[in-house]
Each structure stands twice: as structure tokens, then as C-alpha cells.
Design a protein around this motif. Sequence first.
Motif, mmCIF file in Angstrom:
data_model
loop_
_atom_site.group_PDB
_atom_site.id
_atom_site.type_symbol
_atom_site.label_atom_id
_atom_site.label_comp_id
_atom_site.label_asym_id
_atom_site.label_seq_id
_atom_site.Cartn_x
_atom_site.Cartn_y
_atom_site.Cartn_z
ATOM 1 N N GLY A 16 0.816 -1.215 0.000
ATOM 2 C CA GLY A 16 0.000 0.000 0.000
ATOM 3 C C GLY A 16 0.845 1.259 0.000
ATOM 4 N N LEU A 17 1.938 1.265 0.769
ATOM 5 C CA LEU A 17 2.834 2.427 0.787
ATOM 6 C C LEU A 17 3.485 2.655 -0.580
ATOM 7 N N ILE A 18 3.861 1.570 -1.240
ATOM 8 C CA ILE A 18 4.455 1.725 -2.576
ATOM 9 C C ILE A 18 3.459 2.407 -3.510
ATOM 10 N N PHE A 19 2.237 1.912 -3.557
ATOM 11 C CA PHE A 19 1.244 2.486 -4.468
ATOM 12 C C PHE A 19 0.881 3.914 -4.072
ATOM 13 N N LEU A 20 0.801 4.191 -2.778
ATOM 14 C CA LEU A 20 0.472 5.534 -2.323
ATOM 15 C C LEU A 20 1.565 6.524 -2.716
ATOM 16 N N LEU A 21 2.813 6.180 -2.467
ATOM 17 C CA LEU A 21 3.918 7.086 -2.791
ATOM 18 C C LEU A 21 4.101 7.262 -4.297
ATOM 19 N N GLN A 22 3.775 6.249 -5.084
ATOM 20 C CA GLN A 22 3.878 6.386 -6.533
ATOM 21 C C GLN A 22 2.827 7.357 -7.076
ATOM 22 N N ASN A 23 1.711 7.504 -6.382
ATOM 23 C CA ASN A 23 0.663 8.440 -6.816
ATOM 24 C C ASN A 23 1.092 9.891 -6.694
ATOM 25 N N TYR A 24 2.053 10.191 -5.847
ATOM 26 C CA TYR A 24 2.453 11.578 -5.597
ATOM 27 C C TYR A 24 3.619 12.043 -6.469
ATOM 28 N N ASN A 25 4.125 11.209 -7.343
ATOM 29 C CA ASN A 25 5.201 11.565 -8.264
ATOM 30 C C ASN A 25 6.385 12.247 -7.566
ATOM 31 N N ILE A 26 6.823 11.684 -6.481
ATOM 32 C CA ILE A 26 7.980 12.193 -5.747
ATOM 33 C C ILE A 26 9.238 11.872 -6.566
ATOM 34 N N PRO A 27 10.135 12.858 -6.738
ATOM 35 C CA PRO A 27 11.350 12.594 -7.528
ATOM 36 C C PRO A 27 12.154 11.422 -6.963
ATOM 37 N N TYR A 28 12.710 10.638 -7.835
ATOM 38 C CA TYR A 28 13.569 9.491 -7.534
ATOM 39 C C TYR A 28 12.830 8.316 -6.904
ATOM 40 N N ILE A 29 11.554 8.455 -6.600
ATOM 41 C CA ILE A 29 10.822 7.374 -5.950
ATOM 42 C C ILE A 29 10.625 6.211 -6.920
ATOM 43 N N ASN A 30 10.450 6.514 -8.217
ATOM 44 C CA ASN A 30 10.271 5.438 -9.190
ATOM 45 C C ASN A 30 11.539 4.620 -9.372
ATOM 46 N N ASN A 31 12.702 5.205 -9.076
ATOM 47 C CA ASN A 31 13.952 4.454 -9.131
ATOM 48 C C ASN A 31 14.073 3.478 -7.970
ATOM 49 N N ILE A 32 13.427 3.810 -6.877
ATOM 50 C CA ILE A 32 13.523 2.967 -5.680
ATOM 51 C C ILE A 32 12.447 1.892 -5.666
ATOM 52 N N PHE A 33 11.244 2.211 -6.083
ATOM 53 C CA PHE A 33 10.146 1.249 -6.032
ATOM 54 C C PHE A 33 10.079 0.432 -7.312
ATOM 55 N N THR A 34 10.951 -0.561 -7.384
ATOM 56 C CA THR A 34 10.990 -1.490 -8.498
ATOM 57 C C THR A 34 10.809 -2.894 -7.928
ATOM 58 N N TRP A 35 11.000 -3.903 -8.734
ATOM 59 C CA TRP A 35 10.759 -5.264 -8.261
ATOM 60 C C TRP A 35 11.618 -5.666 -7.061
ATOM 61 N N PRO A 36 12.859 -5.174 -6.889
ATOM 62 C CA PRO A 36 13.566 -5.529 -5.660
ATOM 63 C C PRO A 36 12.872 -5.004 -4.397
ATOM 64 N N SER A 37 12.087 -3.935 -4.549
ATOM 65 C CA SER A 37 11.341 -3.431 -3.393
ATOM 66 C C SER A 37 10.309 -4.449 -2.923
ATOM 67 N N ILE A 38 9.735 -5.177 -3.863
ATOM 68 C CA ILE A 38 8.780 -6.227 -3.492
ATOM 69 C C ILE A 38 9.494 -7.318 -2.698
ATOM 70 N N LEU A 39 10.713 -7.676 -3.126
ATOM 71 C CA LEU A 39 11.499 -8.648 -2.352
ATOM 72 C C LEU A 39 11.748 -8.136 -0.940
ATOM 73 N N LEU A 40 12.107 -6.857 -0.827
ATOM 74 C CA LEU A 40 12.343 -6.262 0.494
ATOM 75 C C LEU A 40 11.091 -6.306 1.356
ATOM 76 N N ILE A 41 9.969 -5.946 0.792
ATOM 77 C CA ILE A 41 8.724 -5.911 1.573
ATOM 78 C C ILE A 41 8.332 -7.311 2.033
ATOM 79 N N ILE A 42 8.406 -8.278 1.137
ATOM 80 C CA ILE A 42 8.072 -9.652 1.530
ATOM 81 C C ILE A 42 9.058 -10.152 2.583
ATOM 82 N N GLY A 43 10.340 -9.853 2.397
ATOM 83 C CA GLY A 43 11.345 -10.259 3.384
ATOM 84 C C GLY A 43 11.115 -9.609 4.737
ATOM 85 N N LEU A 44 10.782 -8.316 4.736
ATOM 86 C CA LEU A 44 10.486 -7.637 6.004
ATOM 87 C C LEU A 44 9.243 -8.225 6.664
ATOM 88 N N ALA A 45 8.254 -8.594 5.861
ATOM 89 C CA ALA A 45 7.059 -9.221 6.423
ATOM 90 C C ALA A 45 7.415 -10.542 7.107
#
Length: 158
Positions: A16-45
Motif C-alpha cells: 500500500g505504501l508503494i502504491f500511495l507514494l507512486q501516486n504523488y510523483n515524488i522525484p527518484y521514488i520510481n527508481n527505488i520502487f521497483t521489483w527488488p522493493s517487493i522482495l524487500l517488503i516480503i522479506g520484512l514481512a
Amino acid sequence: MKRQGIFPGVLLIGVGLIFLLQNYNIPYINNIFTWPSILLIIGLAFLFQAYIGKDYHSIFTGVLLVGLGIHFHGLQLFASWPTHWAMFTMIIGFAFLFRYSKTKKDGLIPGIILLLISLIAFFYNGFIDLFGSFYSYVDSFWPIALIIAGIYLLFFKK
């Protein structure tokens, strides 16, 4: 007492945080929220489930996924990030050691062996220079040693 709702809760919050932050077009956020971010989120869970929910067998999976997520982010973001295969054995070795540190069961020996393999691989050229003549002799026999160790673990170690 194990708490069961931690893993799906953290997973939903992270996605939810990934989708929320992508809606606000914050600079450099699209570089960070890629498929490795999904690995991080699942791993943190998994790690939250392991430590808060006292489900310590989830530690291995959590550390593995977080480590892979960090590694793949590092490859995308930093030009000097190591691309060597030994990063994978190092991540798996750390996952074994983290699980062992909490459960005090299985994982100490494989973790140490994988970390040693990673260190040798990272410093391979220096290792060859130091042990050149010995290495040329051992190089032809190490696959046999691995096979013998595997047979020992399968049939003799109970």
C-alpha cells in the motif's frame, strides 16, 4: 504464542505504501520502487512474523529476501556494487547464521561454510597468488571432496 496476522499485515502495509507514494510523483521514488522493493517488503514481512510473532523459522526466508532485495537495489543504484556470484552465497550464509542465532538449531555449519566460500571467491586472485602451487594440486580434487561430503551428509550423518 504465535501471532498469525503479522505477515499479511506488514505485506499489505508495504505494498500500500508503494502504491500511495507512486501516486504523488515524488522525484527518484520510481527508481527505488521497483521489483527488488517487493522482495524487500516480503522479506520484512517474514522478519516481522519471525520476531514479533515468534515464528523463528521465518528468519531464514526473511533474511534471504531482504538480502536479495538489497543486493538487486545496490546493482541498480550503485555502479561499484559487487556483481560477483559470491554475493548470493554470502546472503544465504547470513540467513543461516541469523536463524541459528535465534533458534540455536541447524544452520551454524552451513552458514560458516557459505561465508568462507564467499570470502575465498571475493579474494580469489589473492588466494591463487598466495597458494598457487597447492591450489593447482587441489583444483582437480575439490569436486570429489564435495561429492564425498554430500554422501556423508546424506547417508552417515543422522
